[in-house]
Design a protein around this motif. Structure first.
Motif, PDB file in Angstrom:
ATOM      1  N   MET A   1      31.694  14.284 -36.796  1.00 16.00           N
ATOM      2  CA  MET A   1      32.443  14.839 -37.906  1.00 16.00           C
ATOM      3  C   MET A   1      33.905  14.395 -37.801  1.00 16.00           C
ATOM      4  O   MET A   1      34.474  14.340 -36.718  1.00 16.00           O
ATOM      5  CB  MET A   1      32.370  16.354 -37.878  1.00 16.00           C
ATOM      6  CG  MET A   1      30.988  16.917 -38.161  1.00 16.00           C
ATOM      7  SD  MET A   1      30.979  18.697 -38.208  1.00 16.00           S
ATOM      8  CE  MET A   1      30.571  19.030 -36.506  1.00 16.00           C
ATOM      9  N   SER A   2      34.490  14.101 -38.946  1.00 12.80           N
ATOM     10  CA  SER A   2      35.872  13.649 -38.953  1.00 12.80           C
ATOM     11  C   SER A   2      36.823  14.849 -38.936  1.00 12.80           C
ATOM     12  O   SER A   2      36.473  15.934 -39.384  1.00 12.80           O
ATOM     13  CB  SER A   2      36.133  12.785 -40.181  1.00 12.80           C
ATOM     14  OG  SER A   2      35.912  13.516 -41.346  1.00 12.80           O
ATOM     15  N   PRO A   3      38.024  14.662 -38.413  1.00 12.19           N
ATOM     16  CA  PRO A   3      39.009  15.753 -38.389  1.00 12.19           C
ATOM     17  C   PRO A   3      39.416  16.162 -39.802  1.00 12.19           C
ATOM     18  O   PRO A   3      39.274  15.396 -40.759  1.00 12.19           O
ATOM     19  CB  PRO A   3      40.187  15.148 -37.638  1.00 12.19           C
ATOM     20  CG  PRO A   3      39.668  13.946 -36.950  1.00 12.19           C
ATOM     21  CD  PRO A   3      38.510  13.466 -37.746  1.00 12.19           C
ATOM     22  N   LEU A   4      39.937  17.374 -39.919  1.00  8.20           N
ATOM     23  CA  LEU A   4      40.397  17.903 -41.195  1.00  8.20           C
ATOM     24  C   LEU A   4      41.905  18.110 -41.144  1.00  8.20           C
ATOM     25  O   LEU A   4      42.431  18.668 -40.178  1.00  8.20           O
ATOM     26  CB  LEU A   4      39.732  19.248 -41.493  1.00  8.20           C
ATOM     27  CG  LEU A   4      38.228  19.259 -41.617  1.00  8.20           C
ATOM     28  CD1 LEU A   4      37.740  20.697 -41.741  1.00  8.20           C
ATOM     29  CD2 LEU A   4      37.774  18.441 -42.801  1.00  8.20           C
ATOM     30  N   HIS A  37      42.828  19.560 -37.536  1.00  4.55           N
ATOM     31  CA  HIS A  37      41.879  20.319 -36.727  1.00  4.55           C
ATOM     32  C   HIS A  37      40.552  19.585 -36.697  1.00  4.55           C
ATOM     33  O   HIS A  37      40.205  18.876 -37.653  1.00  4.55           O
ATOM     34  CB  HIS A  37      41.645  21.715 -37.322  1.00  4.55           C
ATOM     35  CG  HIS A  37      42.841  22.607 -37.264  1.00  4.55           C
ATOM     36  ND1 HIS A  37      43.227  23.253 -36.125  1.00  4.55           N
ATOM     37  CD2 HIS A  37      43.727  22.965 -38.221  1.00  4.55           C
ATOM     38  CE1 HIS A  37      44.302  23.980 -36.376  1.00  4.55           C
ATOM     39  NE2 HIS A  37      44.629  23.811 -37.642  1.00  4.55           N
ATOM     40  N   GLU A  38      39.802  19.791 -35.628  1.00  6.15           N
ATOM     41  CA  GLU A  38      38.431  19.293 -35.578  1.00  6.15           C
ATOM     42  C   GLU A  38      37.600  20.061 -36.601  1.00  6.15           C
ATOM     43  O   GLU A  38      37.861  21.232 -36.869  1.00  6.15           O
ATOM     44  CB  GLU A  38      37.844  19.480 -34.176  1.00  6.15           C
ATOM     45  CG  GLU A  38      38.452  18.562 -33.142  1.00  6.15           C
ATOM     46  CD  GLU A  38      38.251  17.089 -33.476  1.00  6.15           C
ATOM     47  OE1 GLU A  38      37.134  16.703 -33.878  1.00  6.15           O
ATOM     48  OE2 GLU A  38      39.220  16.329 -33.341  1.00  6.15           O
ATOM     49  N   ASP A  39      36.607  19.414 -37.147  1.00  2.00           N
ATOM     50  CA  ASP A  39      35.742  20.027 -38.156  1.00  2.00           C
ATOM     51  C   ASP A  39      34.663  20.847 -37.459  1.00  2.00           C
ATOM     52  O   ASP A  39      33.602  20.346 -37.116  1.00  2.00           O
ATOM     53  CB  ASP A  39      35.112  18.933 -39.027  1.00  2.00           C
ATOM     54  CG  ASP A  39      34.379  19.506 -40.220  1.00  2.00           C
ATOM     55  OD1 ASP A  39      34.408  20.737 -40.395  1.00  2.00           O
ATOM     56  OD2 ASP A  39      33.781  18.721 -40.965  1.00  2.00           O
ATOM     57  N   THR A  40      34.957  22.133 -37.223  1.00  7.22           N
ATOM     58  CA  THR A  40      34.014  23.037 -36.577  1.00  7.22           C
ATOM     59  C   THR A  40      33.676  24.175 -37.539  1.00  7.22           C
ATOM     60  O   THR A  40      34.430  24.431 -38.485  1.00  7.22           O
ATOM     61  CB  THR A  40      34.616  23.638 -35.292  1.00  7.22           C
ATOM     62  OG1 THR A  40      35.752  24.430 -35.642  1.00  7.22           O
ATOM     63  CG2 THR A  40      35.024  22.547 -34.310  1.00  7.22           C
ATOM     64  N   ARG A  44      36.145  25.831 -40.399  1.00  7.28           N
ATOM     65  CA  ARG A  44      35.670  25.887 -41.792  1.00  7.28           C
ATOM     66  C   ARG A  44      35.688  27.311 -42.326  1.00  7.28           C
ATOM     67  O   ARG A  44      36.032  27.556 -43.480  1.00  7.28           O
ATOM     68  CB  ARG A  44      34.252  25.315 -41.899  1.00  7.28           C
ATOM     69  CG  ARG A  44      34.171  23.822 -41.769  1.00  7.28           C
ATOM     70  CD  ARG A  44      34.600  23.158 -43.037  1.00  7.28           C
ATOM     71  NE  ARG A  44      34.447  21.711 -42.935  1.00  7.28           N
ATOM     72  CZ  ARG A  44      34.528  20.903 -43.969  1.00  7.28           C
ATOM     73  NH1 ARG A  44      34.759  21.378 -45.174  1.00  7.28           N
ATOM     74  NH2 ARG A  44      34.406  19.614 -43.805  1.00  7.28           N
ATOM     75  N   VAL A  56      42.760  20.960 -48.150  1.00  3.58           N
ATOM     76  CA  VAL A  56      42.064  20.367 -47.019  1.00  3.58           C
ATOM     77  C   VAL A  56      41.684  18.928 -47.374  1.00  3.58           C
ATOM     78  O   VAL A  56      41.177  18.666 -48.475  1.00  3.58           O
ATOM     79  CB  VAL A  56      40.791  21.164 -46.675  1.00  3.58           C
ATOM     80  CG1 VAL A  56      40.081  20.554 -45.490  1.00  3.58           C
ATOM     81  CG2 VAL A  56      41.131  22.618 -46.408  1.00  3.58           C
ATOM     82  N   GLU A  58      39.891  15.252 -45.468  1.00  8.72           N
ATOM     83  CA  GLU A  58      39.279  14.638 -44.308  1.00  8.72           C
ATOM     84  C   GLU A  58      40.157  13.483 -43.871  1.00  8.72           C
ATOM     85  O   GLU A  58      40.665  12.722 -44.686  1.00  8.72           O
ATOM     86  CB  GLU A  58      37.871  14.173 -44.616  1.00  8.72           C
ATOM     87  CG  GLU A  58      36.883  15.296 -44.747  1.00  8.72           C
ATOM     88  CD  GLU A  58      35.452  14.823 -44.781  1.00  8.72           C
ATOM     89  OE1 GLU A  58      35.183  13.657 -44.473  1.00  8.72           O
ATOM     90  OE2 GLU A  58      34.612  15.652 -45.123  1.00  8.72           O
TER      91      GLU A  58
END
Length: 61
Positions: A1-4, A37-40, A44, A56, A58
């Protein structure tokens, strides 16, 4: 997953206290302030609570 990339676009003045704390927990201090942030699922969920205050995007790795 890509960072946000999360950017605050609206003031927290007049917002519910929980929303203020969520924006602060995302690392945002003022309007046009951004954090990556990491996409967790946790991030989310936080974004979903304050989606009316933030934008937000990506970000490429």
């Amino acid at each position: 997953m890509s960072p946000l990339k999360v950017t605050q676009v609206k003031s927290t003045i007049g917002a519910i206290e929980k929303h203020k704390r969520t924006v602060r927990a995302l690392g945002l201090r003022r309007i046009r302030d951004s954090r990556v942030h990491e996409d967790t699922p946790q991030i989310r969920g936080m974004i979903a609570k304050v989606r009316h205050l933030v934008r937000v995007e990506e970000v490429e790795d």
